[in-house]
Design a protein around this motif. Structure first.
Motif, PDB file in Angstrom:
ATOM      1  N   ILE A  86      -6.938  -2.907 -11.034  1.00  0.00           N
ATOM      2  CA  ILE A  86      -5.743  -3.464 -11.680  1.00  0.00           C
ATOM      3  C   ILE A  86      -4.612  -3.507 -10.653  1.00  0.00           C
ATOM      4  O   ILE A  86      -4.287  -2.479 -10.048  1.00  0.00           O
ATOM      5  CB  ILE A  86      -5.315  -2.596 -12.890  1.00  0.00           C
ATOM      6  CG1 ILE A  86      -6.469  -2.349 -13.838  1.00  0.00           C
ATOM      7  CG2 ILE A  86      -4.111  -3.195 -13.598  1.00  0.00           C
ATOM      8  CD1 ILE A  86      -6.900  -3.504 -14.660  1.00  0.00           C
ATOM      9  N   PRO A  87      -3.975  -4.670 -10.445  1.00  0.00           N
ATOM     10  CA  PRO A  87      -2.885  -4.742  -9.460  1.00  0.00           C
ATOM     11  C   PRO A  87      -1.710  -3.837  -9.848  1.00  0.00           C
ATOM     12  O   PRO A  87      -1.405  -3.672 -11.027  1.00  0.00           O
ATOM     13  CB  PRO A  87      -2.459  -6.211  -9.508  1.00  0.00           C
ATOM     14  CG  PRO A  87      -3.605  -6.938 -10.102  1.00  0.00           C
ATOM     15  CD  PRO A  87      -4.294  -5.973 -11.008  1.00  0.00           C
ATOM     16  N   PHE A  88      -1.062  -3.279  -8.870  1.00  0.00           N
ATOM     17  CA  PHE A  88       0.108  -2.408  -8.953  1.00  0.00           C
ATOM     18  C   PHE A  88      -0.182  -1.048  -9.602  1.00  0.00           C
ATOM     19  O   PHE A  88       0.306  -0.040  -9.147  1.00  0.00           O
ATOM     20  CB  PHE A  88       1.283  -3.079  -9.664  1.00  0.00           C
ATOM     21  CG  PHE A  88       1.786  -4.294  -8.957  1.00  0.00           C
ATOM     22  CD1 PHE A  88       2.486  -4.177  -7.777  1.00  0.00           C
ATOM     23  CD2 PHE A  88       1.536  -5.557  -9.457  1.00  0.00           C
ATOM     24  CE1 PHE A  88       2.939  -5.294  -7.108  1.00  0.00           C
ATOM     25  CE2 PHE A  88       1.989  -6.675  -8.799  1.00  0.00           C
ATOM     26  CZ  PHE A  88       2.682  -6.548  -7.619  1.00  0.00           C
ATOM     27  N   LEU A  89      -0.949  -1.005 -10.673  1.00  0.00           N
ATOM     28  CA  LEU A  89      -1.219   0.267 -11.342  1.00  0.00           C
ATOM     29  C   LEU A  89      -2.289   1.082 -10.637  1.00  0.00           C
ATOM     30  O   LEU A  89      -2.433   2.274 -10.894  1.00  0.00           O
ATOM     31  CB  LEU A  89      -1.618   0.025 -12.795  1.00  0.00           C
ATOM     32  CG  LEU A  89      -0.531  -0.563 -13.686  1.00  0.00           C
ATOM     33  CD1 LEU A  89      -1.077  -0.825 -15.072  1.00  0.00           C
ATOM     34  CD2 LEU A  89       0.673   0.338 -13.740  1.00  0.00           C
ATOM     35  N   SER A  90      -3.062   0.446  -9.753  1.00  0.00           N
ATOM     36  CA  SER A  90      -4.100   1.170  -9.033  1.00  0.00           C
ATOM     37  C   SER A  90      -3.705   1.420  -7.579  1.00  0.00           C
ATOM     38  O   SER A  90      -4.553   1.707  -6.750  1.00  0.00           O
ATOM     39  CB  SER A  90      -5.414   0.394  -9.102  1.00  0.00           C
ATOM     40  OG  SER A  90      -5.276  -0.854  -8.472  1.00  0.00           O
ATOM     41  N   MET A  91      -2.412   1.338  -7.295  1.00  0.00           N
ATOM     42  CA  MET A  91      -1.940   1.586  -5.933  1.00  0.00           C
ATOM     43  C   MET A  91      -2.184   3.041  -5.545  1.00  0.00           C
ATOM     44  O   MET A  91      -2.080   3.938  -6.371  1.00  0.00           O
ATOM     45  CB  MET A  91      -0.436   1.287  -5.812  1.00  0.00           C
ATOM     46  CG  MET A  91      -0.081  -0.171  -5.864  1.00  0.00           C
ATOM     47  SD  MET A  91       1.698  -0.442  -5.801  1.00  0.00           S
ATOM     48  CE  MET A  91       2.105   0.201  -4.212  1.00  0.00           C
ATOM     49  N   LYS A  92      -2.502   3.249  -4.295  1.00  0.00           N
ATOM     50  CA  LYS A  92      -2.701   4.603  -3.795  1.00  0.00           C
ATOM     51  C   LYS A  92      -1.380   5.372  -3.779  1.00  0.00           C
ATOM     52  O   LYS A  92      -1.360   6.589  -3.868  1.00  0.00           O
ATOM     53  CB  LYS A  92      -3.288   4.584  -2.381  1.00  0.00           C
ATOM     54  CG  LYS A  92      -4.540   3.765  -2.233  1.00  0.00           C
ATOM     55  CD  LYS A  92      -5.709   4.414  -2.893  1.00  0.00           C
ATOM     56  CE  LYS A  92      -7.007   3.782  -2.494  1.00  0.00           C
ATOM     57  NZ  LYS A  92      -7.486   2.724  -3.349  1.00  0.00           N
ATOM     58  N   LEU A  93      -0.261   4.653  -3.695  1.00  0.00           N
ATOM     59  CA  LEU A  93       1.059   5.287  -3.731  1.00  0.00           C
ATOM     60  C   LEU A  93       1.292   5.985  -5.069  1.00  0.00           C
ATOM     61  O   LEU A  93       1.919   7.046  -5.123  1.00  0.00           O
ATOM     62  CB  LEU A  93       2.143   4.245  -3.455  1.00  0.00           C
ATOM     63  CG  LEU A  93       3.558   4.767  -3.313  1.00  0.00           C
ATOM     64  CD1 LEU A  93       3.657   5.681  -2.102  1.00  0.00           C
ATOM     65  CD2 LEU A  93       4.535   3.618  -3.183  1.00  0.00           C
ATOM     66  N   ILE A  94       0.781   5.413  -6.146  1.00  0.00           N
ATOM     67  CA  ILE A  94       0.910   6.039  -7.463  1.00  0.00           C
ATOM     68  C   ILE A  94       0.132   7.352  -7.486  1.00  0.00           C
ATOM     69  O   ILE A  94       0.606   8.359  -8.012  1.00  0.00           O
ATOM     70  CB  ILE A  94       0.443   5.078  -8.568  1.00  0.00           C
ATOM     71  CG1 ILE A  94       1.448   3.940  -8.693  1.00  0.00           C
ATOM     72  CG2 ILE A  94       0.268   5.799  -9.895  1.00  0.00           C
ATOM     73  CD1 ILE A  94       1.086   2.894  -9.691  1.00  0.00           C
ATOM     74  N   PHE A  95      -1.062   7.346  -6.893  1.00  0.00           N
ATOM     75  CA  PHE A  95      -1.854   8.581  -6.828  1.00  0.00           C
ATOM     76  C   PHE A  95      -1.147   9.629  -5.985  1.00  0.00           C
ATOM     77  O   PHE A  95      -1.100  10.809  -6.354  1.00  0.00           O
ATOM     78  CB  PHE A  95      -3.248   8.285  -6.253  1.00  0.00           C
ATOM     79  CG  PHE A  95      -4.103   9.493  -6.103  1.00  0.00           C
ATOM     80  CD1 PHE A  95      -4.593  10.147  -7.220  1.00  0.00           C
ATOM     81  CD2 PHE A  95      -4.397  10.004  -4.858  1.00  0.00           C
ATOM     82  CE1 PHE A  95      -5.383  11.272  -7.088  1.00  0.00           C
ATOM     83  CE2 PHE A  95      -5.179  11.124  -4.717  1.00  0.00           C
ATOM     84  CZ  PHE A  95      -5.671  11.757  -5.837  1.00  0.00           C
ATOM     85  N   LEU A  96      -0.570   9.220  -4.861  1.00  0.00           N
ATOM     86  CA  LEU A  96       0.158  10.154  -4.003  1.00  0.00           C
ATOM     87  C   LEU A  96       1.378  10.724  -4.725  1.00  0.00           C
ATOM     88  O   LEU A  96       1.659  11.924  -4.631  1.00  0.00           O
ATOM     89  CB  LEU A  96       0.572   9.469  -2.702  1.00  0.00           C
ATOM     90  CG  LEU A  96       1.229  10.342  -1.659  1.00  0.00           C
ATOM     91  CD1 LEU A  96       0.269  11.421  -1.182  1.00  0.00           C
ATOM     92  CD2 LEU A  96       1.699   9.499  -0.492  1.00  0.00           C
TER      93      LEU A  96
END
Length: 135
Positions: A86-96
């Motif tokens: 999913i674009p934007f919601l699966s960014m690695k930045l969100i996980f970090l």
């Protein structure tokens, strides 16, 4: 596997708004991390129920329960979003950012358990000692 973890947090991939879906290695690593977090949440819930006689310790352990439960639920949601790509919601930045928030929450929960609760127990002990001599 270490190479995969290091490439997972590389700046080029970290800020990518449309990352590739998770590979099997990343999926296994993340699912095992969040499953371990869920197991820890259940252990802390069991321990807080056992320590119900000591109200302060039970409340402190309950904070760890909510910490690990929240981490596992949001983590499983992130794994699903990343698996689907999913674009934007699966960014690695969100996980970090999730990891940073959980580490801060863990710091405050540990501070409560190791610093504040012993002080409160000492104050309660002093009050009981003082009240012992009152008529």
């Amino acid at each position: 596997m270490l190479n995969y973890i290091l490439s997972f947090f590389s700046p080029k991939i970290l800020l990518n708004a449309r990352p590739q879906s998770l590979q099997s290695t990343g999926l296994i690593i993340l699912l095992s991390l969040f499953s371990a977090s869920l197991i820890l949440a259940l252990v802390f819930k069991f321990l807080s129920a056992k320590k119900s006689a000591d109200r302060l310790l039970g409340q402190a352990l309950n904070k760890f329960f909510y910490l690990f439960l929240t981490f596992s639920i949001i983590g499983f949601l992130y794994v699903w979003l990343a698996y689907e790509g999913i674009p934007f919601l699966s960014m690695k930045l969100i996980f970090l950012s999730l990891i940073i928030i959980i580490l801060l929450w863990l710091y405050f929960a540990l501070t409560n358990l190791l610093i504040k609760i012993p002080k409160i127990k000492q104050e309660i002990k002093k009050k009981k000692e003082f009240k012992k001599y009152l008529p």
